[in-house]
Design a protein around this motif. Sequence first.
Motif, PDB file in Angstrom:
ATOM      1  N   ILE A   4      45.522  41.935  38.130  1.00 29.75           N
ATOM      2  CA  ILE A   4      44.521  40.870  38.118  1.00 29.75           C
ATOM      3  C   ILE A   4      44.554  40.138  36.778  1.00 29.75           C
ATOM      4  O   ILE A   4      44.554  38.917  36.734  1.00 29.75           O
ATOM      5  CB  ILE A   4      43.116  41.439  38.396  1.00 29.75           C
ATOM      6  N   VAL A  19      48.003  38.382  44.019  1.00 28.94           N
ATOM      7  CA  VAL A  19      46.882  39.299  44.140  1.00 28.94           C
ATOM      8  C   VAL A  19      46.116  38.980  45.412  1.00 28.94           C
ATOM      9  O   VAL A  19      45.810  37.823  45.683  1.00 28.94           O
ATOM     10  CB  VAL A  19      45.948  39.186  42.916  1.00 28.94           C
ATOM     11  N   LYS A  20      45.817  39.996  46.188  1.00 32.36           N
ATOM     12  CA  LYS A  20      45.020  39.854  47.401  1.00 32.36           C
ATOM     13  C   LYS A  20      43.674  40.516  47.161  1.00 32.36           C
ATOM     14  O   LYS A  20      43.603  41.639  46.680  1.00 32.36           O
ATOM     15  CB  LYS A  20      45.719  40.496  48.604  1.00 32.36           C
ATOM     16  N   ASP A  21      42.606  39.802  47.448  1.00 35.59           N
ATOM     17  CA  ASP A  21      41.265  40.327  47.238  1.00 35.59           C
ATOM     18  C   ASP A  21      40.335  39.719  48.280  1.00 35.59           C
ATOM     19  O   ASP A  21      39.872  38.584  48.134  1.00 35.59           O
ATOM     20  CB  ASP A  21      40.793  39.991  45.822  1.00 35.59           C
ATOM     21  N   SER A  22      40.068  40.463  49.346  1.00 35.14           N
ATOM     22  CA  SER A  22      39.211  39.962  50.423  1.00 35.14           C
ATOM     23  C   SER A  22      37.775  39.745  49.936  1.00 35.14           C
ATOM     24  O   SER A  22      37.067  38.878  50.461  1.00 35.14           O
ATOM     25  CB  SER A  22      39.236  40.906  51.619  1.00 35.14           C
ATOM     26  N   TYR A  24      36.925  38.520  47.033  1.00 38.12           N
ATOM     27  CA  TYR A  24      36.890  37.198  46.401  1.00 38.12           C
ATOM     28  C   TYR A  24      36.841  36.097  47.458  1.00 38.12           C
ATOM     29  O   TYR A  24      36.093  35.130  47.322  1.00 38.12           O
ATOM     30  CB  TYR A  24      38.106  36.997  45.491  1.00 38.12           C
ATOM     31  N   SER A  57      48.155  33.598  45.173  1.00 37.97           N
ATOM     32  CA  SER A  57      47.096  34.563  44.947  1.00 37.97           C
ATOM     33  C   SER A  57      45.805  34.131  45.623  1.00 37.97           C
ATOM     34  O   SER A  57      45.511  32.939  45.738  1.00 37.97           O
ATOM     35  CB  SER A  57      46.859  34.689  43.435  1.00 37.97           C
ATOM     36  N   ASP A  58      45.014  35.111  46.050  1.00 33.73           N
ATOM     37  CA  ASP A  58      43.697  34.799  46.600  1.00 33.73           C
ATOM     38  C   ASP A  58      42.795  34.167  45.549  1.00 33.73           C
ATOM     39  O   ASP A  58      41.843  33.469  45.886  1.00 33.73           O
ATOM     40  CB  ASP A  58      43.042  36.054  47.170  1.00 33.73           C
ATOM     41  N   TYR A 103      33.065  35.143  39.803  1.00 38.14           N
ATOM     42  CA  TYR A 103      33.351  36.347  40.577  1.00 38.14           C
ATOM     43  C   TYR A 103      33.522  37.562  39.674  1.00 38.14           C
ATOM     44  O   TYR A 103      32.963  38.624  39.941  1.00 38.14           O
ATOM     45  CB  TYR A 103      34.610  36.137  41.426  1.00 38.14           C
ATOM     46  N   SER A 107      31.135  40.780  39.724  1.00 37.91           N
ATOM     47  CA  SER A 107      31.664  42.069  40.162  1.00 37.91           C
ATOM     48  C   SER A 107      31.784  43.077  39.024  1.00 37.91           C
ATOM     49  O   SER A 107      31.995  44.253  39.274  1.00 37.91           O
ATOM     50  CB  SER A 107      33.028  41.877  40.820  1.00 37.91           C
ATOM     51  N   ARG A 109      34.209  43.343  37.033  1.00 38.72           N
ATOM     52  CA  ARG A 109      35.614  43.624  36.735  1.00 38.72           C
ATOM     53  C   ARG A 109      36.088  42.867  35.504  1.00 38.72           C
ATOM     54  O   ARG A 109      36.994  43.296  34.827  1.00 38.72           O
ATOM     55  CB  ARG A 109      36.492  43.278  37.921  1.00 38.72           C
TER      56      ARG A 109
END
Length: 124
Positions: A4, A19-22, A24, A57-58, A103, A107, A109
Amino acid sequence: MNGIILEIASTLRLFVRPVKDSGYLAFVRRFPCVCCGSSRRIEAAHIGPRGLKQKTSDFTALPICFACHQDGPGALHKIGPEAFQRLQVLDFAALQAMFNGFYFLKSGRYAAGWQAVEERRKAA
């Protein structure tokens, strides 16, 4: 976590997998359309670079309604990202940074990522 950080920090994405992040994508779909302000049929539209056998990327997704994204006369998929950006007077990079920042702050992160970077810097 490192993927990320690399994805956000890197403008050259030659060796970084998208990067895949459902989470987000779900987060982005809660906002109104960045083009017309509609709150109906919002899609997480990927506006990042892509090409033959490449995915984006997402974290390049922005909230855009179905009409502005796919269906309307000046839709993103009909006229292309550069023309769409000019037509709608948008700055995709600034919008991406804003939504990514929201985001990651929400989150937690973002803080965790910076703590890891800071710890590695101190250890070196």
